[in-house]
Motif scaffolding. Structure first.
Motif, PDB file in Angstrom:
ATOM      1  N   TYR A 128      -2.094   4.570  -6.287  1.00 48.14           N
ATOM      2  CA  TYR A 128      -3.210   4.457  -5.360  1.00 48.14           C
ATOM      3  C   TYR A 128      -3.308   5.746  -4.560  1.00 48.14           C
ATOM      4  CZ  TYR A 128      -5.770   2.838  -1.186  1.00 48.14           C
ATOM      5  OH  TYR A 128      -6.650   2.703  -0.162  1.00 48.14           O
ATOM      6  N   ASP A 129      -4.514   6.304  -4.470  1.00 53.64           N
ATOM      7  CA  ASP A 129      -4.761   7.459  -3.614  1.00 53.64           C
ATOM      8  C   ASP A 129      -5.339   6.942  -2.302  1.00 53.64           C
ATOM      9  OD1 ASP A 129      -3.950   9.274  -5.553  1.00 53.64           O
ATOM     10  OD2 ASP A 129      -5.967   9.537  -6.348  1.00 53.64           O
ATOM     11  N   PRO A 130      -4.768   7.364  -1.181  1.00 58.30           N
ATOM     12  CA  PRO A 130      -5.247   6.847   0.101  1.00 58.30           C
ATOM     13  C   PRO A 130      -6.659   7.331   0.406  1.00 58.30           C
ATOM     14  CG  PRO A 130      -3.753   8.663   0.465  1.00 58.30           C
ATOM     15  CD  PRO A 130      -3.721   8.366  -1.008  1.00 58.30           C
ATOM     16  N   SER A 131      -7.355   6.562   1.217  1.00 57.94           N
ATOM     17  CA  SER A 131      -8.664   6.992   1.715  1.00 57.94           C
ATOM     18  C   SER A 131      -8.448   8.218   2.598  1.00 57.94           C
ATOM     19  CB  SER A 131      -9.302   5.877   2.532  1.00 57.94           C
ATOM     20  OG  SER A 131      -8.537   5.633   3.709  1.00 57.94           O
ATOM     21  N   LEU A 132      -9.507   8.948   2.844  1.00 58.33           N
ATOM     22  CA  LEU A 132      -9.393  10.132   3.697  1.00 58.33           C
ATOM     23  C   LEU A 132      -8.924   9.768   5.110  1.00 58.33           C
ATOM     24  CD1 LEU A 132      -9.622  13.166   3.719  1.00 58.33           C
ATOM     25  CD2 LEU A 132     -12.051  12.919   4.248  1.00 58.33           C
ATOM     26  N   PRO A 133      -9.477   8.705   5.725  1.00 58.41           N
ATOM     27  CA  PRO A 133      -8.961   8.346   7.052  1.00 58.41           C
ATOM     28  C   PRO A 133      -7.465   8.005   7.034  1.00 58.41           C
ATOM     29  CG  PRO A 133     -11.072   7.288   6.678  1.00 58.41           C
ATOM     30  CD  PRO A 133     -10.660   7.904   5.372  1.00 58.41           C
ATOM     31  N   LEU A 134      -6.996   7.313   5.990  1.00 60.90           N
ATOM     32  CA  LEU A 134      -5.575   6.984   5.913  1.00 60.90           C
ATOM     33  C   LEU A 134      -4.746   8.242   5.675  1.00 60.90           C
ATOM     34  CD1 LEU A 134      -3.239   5.022   5.937  1.00 60.90           C
ATOM     35  CD2 LEU A 134      -3.751   4.467   3.530  1.00 60.90           C
ATOM     36  N   THR A 143       0.838  -1.202   0.000  1.00 57.83           N
ATOM     37  CA  THR A 143       0.000   0.000   0.000  1.00 57.83           C
ATOM     38  C   THR A 143       0.873   1.252   0.000  1.00 57.83           C
ATOM     39  OG1 THR A 143      -1.831  -1.106   1.117  1.00 57.83           O
ATOM     40  CG2 THR A 143      -1.752   1.298   1.288  1.00 57.83           C
TER      41      THR A 143
END
Length: 67
Positions: free
Chosen positions: A38-44, A29
């Motif tokens: 890959y763009d991280p999720s907002l929480p990540l 990741t």
């Protein structure tokens, strides 16, 4: 989206695996985020920003939109 994750990680002499462990994600990741696959999720993204004590927008830079 461009990002400064690799630079921030290198400044701290962290491996991708060490950063992944700190964030609770896989090394793959981290690699995918660093290479722009890959763009991280907002929480990540918030977790990453918190770990580096930086604003999200100072780490993740959106691509310029074409006119």
């Amino acid at each position: 989206m461009n990002n400064r994750l690799r630079v921030l990680r290198a400044e701290r002499n962290w491996s991708q695996a060490e950063l992944a462990d700190a964030l609770g994600v896989s090394r793959q990741t981290i690699n995918a985020i660093e290479t722009g696959k890959y763009d991280p999720s907002l929480p990540l993204a918030f977790k990453i920003a918190g770990l580096f004590s930086a604003a999200i927008e100072s780490i993740f830079i959106p691509d310029e939109e074409a006119p």
